[in-house]
Design an enzyme around this catalytic site. Sequence first.
Site, mmCIF file in Angstrom:
data_model
loop_
_atom_site.group_PDB
_atom_site.id
_atom_site.type_symbol
_atom_site.label_atom_id
_atom_site.label_comp_id
_atom_site.label_asym_id
_atom_site.label_seq_id
_atom_site.Cartn_x
_atom_site.Cartn_y
_atom_site.Cartn_z
ATOM 1 N N LYS A 197 35.681 42.426 40.932
ATOM 2 C CA LYS A 197 36.582 43.564 41.195
ATOM 3 C C LYS A 197 38.042 43.169 40.916
ATOM 4 C CE LYS A 197 35.149 43.843 45.495
ATOM 5 N NZ LYS A 197 34.119 42.773 45.520
ATOM 6 N N ARG A 220 35.135 29.833 42.309
ATOM 7 C CA ARG A 220 36.429 30.521 42.132
ATOM 8 C C ARG A 220 37.603 29.641 42.567
ATOM 9 N NH1 ARG A 220 36.992 36.349 44.427
ATOM 10 N NH2 ARG A 220 36.188 35.321 46.275
ATOM 11 N N ARG A 269 29.082 37.490 54.091
ATOM 12 C CA ARG A 269 29.748 38.597 53.379
ATOM 13 C C ARG A 269 28.718 39.477 52.685
ATOM 14 N NH1 ARG A 269 33.813 34.989 50.046
ATOM 15 N NH2 ARG A 269 34.411 36.905 48.974
ATOM 16 N N ARG A 282 39.829 29.790 48.176
ATOM 17 C CA ARG A 282 39.849 30.627 49.379
ATOM 18 C C ARG A 282 38.950 30.027 50.451
ATOM 19 N NH1 ARG A 282 38.963 36.775 47.371
ATOM 20 N NH2 ARG A 282 37.642 36.787 49.229
ATOM 21 N N ARG A 285 35.105 50.266 52.316
ATOM 22 C CA ARG A 285 33.988 49.347 52.526
ATOM 23 C C ARG A 285 33.033 49.838 53.593
ATOM 24 N NH1 ARG A 285 36.563 44.387 50.569
ATOM 25 N NH2 ARG A 285 35.068 42.711 50.705
HETATM 26 P P1 AP5 Z 1 36.715 38.170 41.388
HETATM 27 O O1 AP5 Z 1 37.295 39.099 40.382
HETATM 28 O O2 AP5 Z 1 37.656 37.336 42.190
HETATM 29 O O3 AP5 Z 1 35.648 38.926 42.319
HETATM 30 P P2 AP5 Z 1 35.834 40.013 43.466
HETATM 31 O O4 AP5 Z 1 34.776 41.043 43.291
HETATM 32 O O5 AP5 Z 1 37.263 40.486 43.516
HETATM 33 O O6 AP5 Z 1 35.474 39.109 44.700
HETATM 34 P P3 AP5 Z 1 36.064 39.000 46.172
HETATM 35 O O7 AP5 Z 1 35.406 37.784 46.768
HETATM 36 O O8 AP5 Z 1 37.564 39.017 46.185
HETATM 37 O O9 AP5 Z 1 35.510 40.264 46.814
HETATM 38 P P4 AP5 Z 1 35.255 40.483 48.302
HETATM 39 O O10 AP5 Z 1 35.001 41.923 48.293
HETATM 40 O O11 AP5 Z 1 34.239 39.636 48.940
HETATM 41 O O12 AP5 Z 1 36.621 39.929 48.982
HETATM 42 P P5 AP5 Z 1 37.968 40.654 49.423
HETATM 43 O O13 AP5 Z 1 39.094 39.788 49.060
HETATM 44 O O14 AP5 Z 1 37.989 42.071 49.010
HETATM 45 O O15 AP5 Z 1 35.720 37.198 40.577
HETATM 46 C C1 AP5 Z 1 34.952 36.220 41.254
HETATM 47 C C2 AP5 Z 1 34.777 34.984 40.355
HETATM 48 O O16 AP5 Z 1 34.020 35.339 39.198
HETATM 49 C C3 AP5 Z 1 36.094 34.405 39.821
HETATM 50 O O17 AP5 Z 1 36.009 33.018 39.857
HETATM 51 C C4 AP5 Z 1 36.196 34.921 38.388
HETATM 52 O O18 AP5 Z 1 36.860 34.006 37.562
HETATM 53 C C5 AP5 Z 1 34.736 35.048 38.001
HETATM 54 N N1 AP5 Z 1 34.490 36.159 37.092
HETATM 55 C C6 AP5 Z 1 34.840 37.465 37.294
HETATM 56 N N2 AP5 Z 1 34.428 38.233 36.261
HETATM 57 C C7 AP5 Z 1 33.794 37.388 35.404
HETATM 58 C C8 AP5 Z 1 33.122 37.583 34.149
HETATM 59 N N3 AP5 Z 1 33.032 38.803 33.570
HETATM 60 N N4 AP5 Z 1 32.565 36.502 33.551
HETATM 61 C C9 AP5 Z 1 32.641 35.262 34.137
HETATM 62 N N5 AP5 Z 1 33.260 35.025 35.312
HETATM 63 C C10 AP5 Z 1 33.823 36.075 35.922
HETATM 64 O O19 AP5 Z 1 37.767 40.654 51.030
HETATM 65 C C11 AP5 Z 1 37.802 39.454 51.781
HETATM 66 C C12 AP5 Z 1 37.626 39.787 53.251
HETATM 67 O O20 AP5 Z 1 38.688 40.641 53.711
HETATM 68 C C13 AP5 Z 1 36.339 40.569 53.601
HETATM 69 O O21 AP5 Z 1 35.220 39.708 53.763
HETATM 70 C C14 AP5 Z 1 36.751 41.285 54.899
HETATM 71 O O22 AP5 Z 1 36.688 40.410 56.008
HETATM 72 C C15 AP5 Z 1 38.210 41.622 54.646
HETATM 73 N N6 AP5 Z 1 38.368 42.968 54.037
HETATM 74 C C16 AP5 Z 1 38.774 43.248 52.769
HETATM 75 N N7 AP5 Z 1 38.773 44.561 52.544
HETATM 76 C C17 AP5 Z 1 38.353 45.146 53.696
HETATM 77 C C18 AP5 Z 1 38.113 46.502 54.069
HETATM 78 N N8 AP5 Z 1 38.299 47.516 53.198
HETATM 79 N N9 AP5 Z 1 37.671 46.740 55.326
HETATM 80 C C19 AP5 Z 1 37.482 45.735 56.212
HETATM 81 N N10 AP5 Z 1 37.674 44.429 55.917
HETATM 82 C C20 AP5 Z 1 38.104 44.137 54.659
#
Ligand code: AP5
Length: 242
Positions: A37, A152, A196, A185, A112
């Site tokens: 994402k 990552r 997660r 992270r 979410r």
């Molecule tokens: P990346 O693009 O970083 O993936 P992502 O989907 O953004 O992953 P996140 O871990 O950030 O998502 P998440 O939803 O778990 O965490 P968030 O920060 O939102 O890519 C991942 C890896 O793959 C990278 O190394 C990249 O290089 C590689 N990659 C990507 N695309 C590729 C491709 N095409 N080919 C090869 N490699 C590739 O949330 C964290 C925490 O915050 C949650 O657990 C929760 O506690 C809290 N939180 C966040 N939002 C909310 C909400 N709305 N409500 C309540 N709590 C929340």
Amino acid sequence: MATASPLASAPAGAGNALQTAARPGPLLLLGAPGVGKGTQAKELVRLWGIPQISTGDLLRANVAQGTELGMIAKEIMQRGELVTDSLVNEMVAARLEEPDTARGFILDGFPRTLGQANWLDERLAATPGALPVVAVSLKVDYTQLLRRITGRRNCPVCQRIYNIYLQAPRQEGICDDDGAVLIQRSDDTQLCFEGRMATYENLTAPVIEHYRALGRFAEVHGDKPVAEVAAGIVSAVEHLRA
Ligand code: AP5
């Protein structure tokens, strides 16, 4: 003769014309942890000139600054659980007030829960002139997600996202763009990933069904090169906006 779409991808430098011609509107990027994402949101920001609003990034900034919200969020995030809807909705509401969201925005990691989705739908419905939201869910299999999460690495300066297995920097541990030392992270461990994923299956998968039922939803395969995934998202958004 084919006509170029105003939302279509363009080489760097041609972006300004597209940015003024098209109004991409609000886009939700949904999908499991590590599905891409954040990586895709950054591609779309470059193409469309609208902001990425990542609730994960906003929460991590609060944790780093030691705000009251950050102190509440820290432990919850470490367990792979969700911060409460009211706190996250309030944070998103404040961000949506900023003028750079007028042409649209990319919500990454929000909504979410069904509670967050209902809140967002109501808020946008009450915003004069707002385009309806469209949602794109990225799909990648479990093994690949685990590899993406554990591999990552992030640049703390420019926020560029790397992966030691899949998208490694030229020099190990160093950002190609600004030379900063890359960080991992604290929730990018296998144990936290499992938590997660469980949270995702229980609370976020129903959000996908919510937008699917509204007919403003598309699924895009995320296990392809970054540019190909981005092209798939652009094409899906064009179709949904047509
Ligand atoms: P990346 O693009 O970083 O993936 P992502 O989907 O953004 O992953 P996140 O871990 O950030 O998502 P998440 O939803 O778990 O965490 P968030 O920060 O939102 O890519 C991942 C890896 O793959 C990278 O190394 C990249 O290089 C590689 N990659 C990507 N695309 C590729 C491709 N095409 N080919 C090869 N490699 C590739 O949330 C964290 C925490 O915050 C949650 O657990 C929760 O506690 C809290 N939180 C966040 N939002 C909310 C909400 N709305 N409500 C309540 N709590 C929340």
